[in-house]
Design a protein around this motif. Sequence first.
Motif, PDB file in Angstrom:
ATOM      1  N   CYS A  78       0.834  -1.210   0.000  1.00 51.51           N
ATOM      2  CA  CYS A  78       0.000   0.000   0.000  1.00 51.51           C
ATOM      3  C   CYS A  78       0.864   1.254   0.000  1.00 51.51           C
ATOM      4  CB  CYS A  78      -0.912   0.017   1.234  1.00 51.51           C
ATOM      5  SG  CYS A  78      -2.481  -0.821   0.986  1.00 51.51           S
ATOM      6  N   GLU A  79       1.999   1.197   0.705  1.00 52.07           N
ATOM      7  CA  GLU A  79       2.891   2.350   0.787  1.00 52.07           C
ATOM      8  C   GLU A  79       3.451   2.711  -0.582  1.00 52.07           C
ATOM      9  OE1 GLU A  79       5.120   5.321   2.985  1.00 52.07           O
ATOM     10  OE2 GLU A  79       3.281   4.191   3.290  1.00 52.07           O
ATOM     11  N   ASP A  80       3.776   1.703  -1.407  1.00 48.51           N
ATOM     12  CA  ASP A  80       4.285   1.969  -2.758  1.00 48.51           C
ATOM     13  C   ASP A  80       3.256   2.732  -3.586  1.00 48.51           C
ATOM     14  OD1 ASP A  80       6.552   0.574  -2.112  1.00 48.51           O
ATOM     15  OD2 ASP A  80       5.921  -1.286  -3.086  1.00 48.51           O
ATOM     16  N   VAL A  81       2.003   2.315  -3.495  1.00 45.68           N
ATOM     17  CA  VAL A  81       0.936   2.960  -4.261  1.00 45.68           C
ATOM     18  C   VAL A  81       0.727   4.384  -3.774  1.00 45.68           C
ATOM     19  CG1 VAL A  81      -1.508   2.874  -4.856  1.00 45.68           C
ATOM     20  CG2 VAL A  81      -0.179   0.754  -4.730  1.00 45.68           C
ATOM     21  N   ARG A  82       0.737   4.568  -2.473  1.00 44.49           N
ATOM     22  CA  ARG A  82       0.524   5.899  -1.917  1.00 44.49           C
ATOM     23  C   ARG A  82       1.607   6.865  -2.384  1.00 44.49           C
ATOM     24  NH1 ARG A  82       2.453   8.752   1.950  1.00 44.49           N
ATOM     25  NH2 ARG A  82       3.786   7.084   2.686  1.00 44.49           N
ATOM     26  N   LYS A  83       2.862   6.438  -2.348  1.00 46.21           N
ATOM     27  CA  LYS A  83       3.964   7.294  -2.780  1.00 46.21           C
ATOM     28  C   LYS A  83       3.884   7.589  -4.280  1.00 46.21           C
ATOM     29  CE  LYS A  83       7.328   5.959   0.762  1.00 46.21           C
ATOM     30  NZ  LYS A  83       8.603   5.262   1.026  1.00 46.21           N
ATOM     31  N   ALA A  84       3.430   6.618  -5.059  1.00 42.94           N
ATOM     32  CA  ALA A  84       3.369   6.799  -6.507  1.00 42.94           C
ATOM     33  C   ALA A  84       2.345   7.845  -6.910  1.00 42.94           C
ATOM     34  CB  ALA A  84       3.029   5.466  -7.189  1.00 42.94           C
ATOM     35  N   ARG A  85       1.326   8.099  -6.079  1.00 42.52           N
ATOM     36  CA  ARG A  85       0.264   9.040  -6.419  1.00 42.52           C
ATOM     37  C   ARG A  85       0.450  10.396  -5.744  1.00 42.52           C
ATOM     38  NH1 ARG A  85      -3.718   6.230  -9.029  1.00 42.52           N
ATOM     39  NH2 ARG A  85      -5.127   7.981  -8.887  1.00 42.52           N
ATOM     40  N   LYS A  86       1.616  10.627  -5.182  1.00 38.54           N
ATOM     41  CA  LYS A  86       1.841  11.809  -4.365  1.00 38.54           C
ATOM     42  C   LYS A  86       1.785  13.116  -5.132  1.00 38.54           C
ATOM     43  CE  LYS A  86       5.393  13.859  -1.423  1.00 38.54           C
ATOM     44  NZ  LYS A  86       6.711  13.655  -0.809  1.00 38.54           N
ATOM     45  N   GLY A  87       2.471  13.221  -6.295  1.00 38.63           N
ATOM     46  CA  GLY A  87       2.558  14.477  -7.025  1.00 38.63           C
ATOM     47  C   GLY A  87       3.332  15.507  -6.215  1.00 38.63           C
ATOM     48  N   THR A  88       2.953  16.789  -6.304  1.00 37.44           N
ATOM     49  CA  THR A  88       3.649  17.822  -5.529  1.00 37.44           C
ATOM     50  C   THR A  88       2.990  18.067  -4.177  1.00 37.44           C
ATOM     51  OG1 THR A  88       2.340  19.638  -6.453  1.00 37.44           O
ATOM     52  CG2 THR A  88       4.307  18.980  -7.676  1.00 37.44           C
ATOM     53  N   HIS A  89       1.905  17.380  -3.886  1.00 39.09           N
ATOM     54  CA  HIS A  89       1.244  17.559  -2.597  1.00 39.09           C
ATOM     55  C   HIS A  89       2.092  16.978  -1.481  1.00 39.09           C
ATOM     56  CE1 HIS A  89      -2.392  19.070  -4.405  1.00 39.09           C
ATOM     57  NE2 HIS A  89      -2.531  17.987  -5.138  1.00 39.09           N
ATOM     58  N   ALA A  90       1.901  17.482  -0.281  1.00 38.78           N
ATOM     59  CA  ALA A  90       2.571  16.924   0.885  1.00 38.78           C
ATOM     60  C   ALA A  90       2.215  15.442   1.012  1.00 38.78           C
ATOM     61  CB  ALA A  90       2.137  17.677   2.138  1.00 38.78           C
ATOM     62  N   TYR A  92       1.425  13.559   3.449  1.00 41.80           N
ATOM     63  CA  TYR A  92       0.262  13.218   4.265  1.00 41.80           C
ATOM     64  C   TYR A  92      -1.054  13.573   3.576  1.00 41.80           C
ATOM     65  CZ  TYR A  92       1.046  18.154   5.462  1.00 41.80           C
ATOM     66  OH  TYR A  92       1.270  19.509   5.399  1.00 41.80           O
ATOM     67  N   PHE A  93      -0.992  14.415   2.522  1.00 43.70           N
ATOM     68  CA  PHE A  93      -2.192  14.855   1.805  1.00 43.70           C
ATOM     69  C   PHE A  93      -2.407  14.067   0.511  1.00 43.70           C
ATOM     70  CE2 PHE A  93      -4.532  17.822  -1.002  1.00 43.70           C
ATOM     71  CZ  PHE A  93      -5.593  18.158  -0.172  1.00 43.70           C
ATOM     72  N   ALA A  94      -1.464  13.198   0.158  1.00 44.26           N
ATOM     73  CA  ALA A  94      -1.420  12.599  -1.175  1.00 44.26           C
ATOM     74  C   ALA A  94      -2.694  11.862  -1.573  1.00 44.26           C
ATOM     75  CB  ALA A  94      -0.226  11.640  -1.267  1.00 44.26           C
ATOM     76  N   ASP A  95      -3.386  11.261  -0.616  1.00 44.46           N
ATOM     77  CA  ASP A  95      -4.592  10.480  -0.943  1.00 44.46           C
ATOM     78  C   ASP A  95      -5.834  11.346  -1.122  1.00 44.46           C
ATOM     79  OD1 ASP A  95      -3.135   8.129  -0.743  1.00 44.46           O
ATOM     80  OD2 ASP A  95      -3.555   7.917   1.390  1.00 44.46           O
ATOM     81  N   VAL A  96      -5.823  12.549  -0.574  1.00 46.33           N
ATOM     82  CA  VAL A  96      -7.039  13.357  -0.511  1.00 46.33           C
ATOM     83  C   VAL A  96      -7.575  13.768  -1.883  1.00 46.33           C
ATOM     84  CG1 VAL A  96      -8.070  15.480   0.410  1.00 46.33           C
ATOM     85  CG2 VAL A  96      -6.499  14.142   1.816  1.00 46.33           C
ATOM     86  N   PRO A  97      -6.735  14.244  -2.839  1.00 41.28           N
ATOM     87  CA  PRO A  97      -7.296  14.634  -4.141  1.00 41.28           C
ATOM     88  C   PRO A  97      -8.068  13.514  -4.845  1.00 41.28           C
ATOM     89  CG  PRO A  97      -5.093  15.518  -3.910  1.00 41.28           C
ATOM     90  CD  PRO A  97      -5.306  14.597  -2.740  1.00 41.28           C
ATOM     91  N   ASP A  98      -7.587  12.266  -4.757  1.00 49.49           N
ATOM     92  CA  ASP A  98      -8.312  11.153  -5.363  1.00 49.49           C
ATOM     93  C   ASP A  98      -9.643  10.912  -4.662  1.00 49.49           C
ATOM     94  OD1 ASP A  98      -6.481  10.638  -7.329  1.00 49.49           O
ATOM     95  OD2 ASP A  98      -5.401   9.112  -6.197  1.00 49.49           O
ATOM     96  N   LEU A  99      -9.637  11.034  -3.341  1.00 48.50           N
ATOM     97  CA  LEU A  99     -10.875  10.837  -2.585  1.00 48.50           C
ATOM     98  C   LEU A  99     -11.897  11.924  -2.915  1.00 48.50           C
ATOM     99  CD1 LEU A  99      -9.244   9.899   0.837  1.00 48.50           C
ATOM    100  CD2 LEU A  99     -10.573   8.367  -0.635  1.00 48.50           C
ATOM    101  N   GLU A 231      -5.838  18.240   9.492  1.00 47.02           N
ATOM    102  CA  GLU A 231      -4.508  18.694   9.097  1.00 47.02           C
ATOM    103  C   GLU A 231      -3.993  19.793  10.005  1.00 47.02           C
ATOM    104  OE1 GLU A 231      -3.557  19.084   4.825  1.00 47.02           O
ATOM    105  OE2 GLU A 231      -3.138  21.189   5.282  1.00 47.02           O
ATOM    106  N   GLY A 232      -2.693  19.731  10.291  1.00 45.85           N
ATOM    107  CA  GLY A 232      -1.970  20.801  10.961  1.00 45.85           C
ATOM    108  C   GLY A 232      -1.003  21.412   9.965  1.00 45.85           C
ATOM    109  N   MET A 233       0.001  22.154  10.452  1.00 45.08           N
ATOM    110  CA  MET A 233       0.887  22.872   9.540  1.00 45.08           C
ATOM    111  C   MET A 233       1.764  21.931   8.716  1.00 45.08           C
ATOM    112  SD  MET A 233       3.434  26.013  10.377  1.00 45.08           S
ATOM    113  CE  MET A 233       4.353  26.844   9.082  1.00 45.08           C
ATOM    114  N   TYR A 234       2.339  20.921   9.353  1.00 42.83           N
ATOM    115  CA  TYR A 234       3.250  20.014   8.646  1.00 42.83           C
ATOM    116  C   TYR A 234       2.804  18.553   8.769  1.00 42.83           C
ATOM    117  CZ  TYR A 234       6.414  24.046   8.592  1.00 42.83           C
ATOM    118  OH  TYR A 234       6.958  25.295   8.406  1.00 42.83           O
ATOM    119  N   SER A 235       1.547  18.334   9.035  1.00 44.51           N
ATOM    120  CA  SER A 235       1.077  16.962   9.193  1.00 44.51           C
ATOM    121  C   SER A 235      -0.404  16.878   8.866  1.00 44.51           C
ATOM    122  CB  SER A 235       1.313  16.470  10.630  1.00 44.51           C
ATOM    123  OG  SER A 235       0.551  17.238  11.545  1.00 44.51           O
ATOM    124  N   GLY A 236      -0.862  15.678   8.565  1.00 38.50           N
ATOM    125  CA  GLY A 236      -2.268  15.437   8.281  1.00 38.50           C
ATOM    126  C   GLY A 236      -2.583  13.976   8.506  1.00 38.50           C
TER     127      GLY A 236
END
Length: 286
Positions: A78-90, A92-99, A231-236
């Motif tokens: 699951c971690e590989d997939v999550r990193k692959a969809r990251k783009g320029t987003h932080a 911790y935020f990487a999954d949110v645009p797809d959702l 979400e906080g400043m450097y985490s979500g």
Amino acid sequence: MARGKDIDGSVSVPTFYGKELRWKREAAGMSLETFLEGSFYGKTYLSDIEHGERRMPVELARHADRVLGTDGFFERHCEDVRKARKGTHAEYFADVPDLEKRALEIEEWDPMLIPGPLQSEPYIRAVILSAYPAESEEVLAAKVADRRERAWLFEDKASPETWVVLHEQVIWNPILPPDEMAEQLAHLVEVLAKRRAFAQLVLRNAGTYPFMMGTSRFMTFSDAPPLMYTEGMYSGQLIDDPVLVKQYAKAYGRLRAAALDTKASLRLIERAAEDFRNGKQLPQLD
């Protein structure tokens, strides 16, 4: 058992693992319905995962490993997939645009800032540079572009119905020069006038209310359980525990009850835009 159209697993990391999931499911002689028994997910959701169009949640990965006897294979990757969809987003935020793309309804609370998809380019730049003051122009431009791509959430006719609760200080805090702040608020008014998104303001004198710290976003789906993102400043964090999400959702209802209604809130945003435009003395923030 009939097999569907082949999936090109070389396209991306998500399609590779999606293809692997479908291969193992069909090799076990399981239909989508049979595979999903005992989970909270729907057929469309699983089909999207198998075609690499949606990330596999860790709970469903564990379900797959248990049902298919794959010894933790899908949970580990699951971690590989999550990193692959990251783009320029932080990260911790990487999954949110797809959702967001698959949500039926989004409810959001922002105590300090206008939500990202509603931000103008100058506002986005100011927010990013406040957290990353040494960011290069190239990376900054890419981050601005990624955030503007999410504007469809409020501007597209096919977007989820969205409810946003903001603290009053959001509209009076002059994080931009007055003319640019006026344009930002005017844009907010223009989007709200389309009635796909609705906003309420929690006034400064509202007393205590839920969610007094941190941004929160609730998303509901047709084929999966609801989620909450905070979400906080450097985490979500994405929260998917059904009991906890329900508890937070009830608190969000109380937050809306503490806020102005939508019409009064819109009038106050319009007034703030006009005051910035005319250079009037802004209210003193506590």
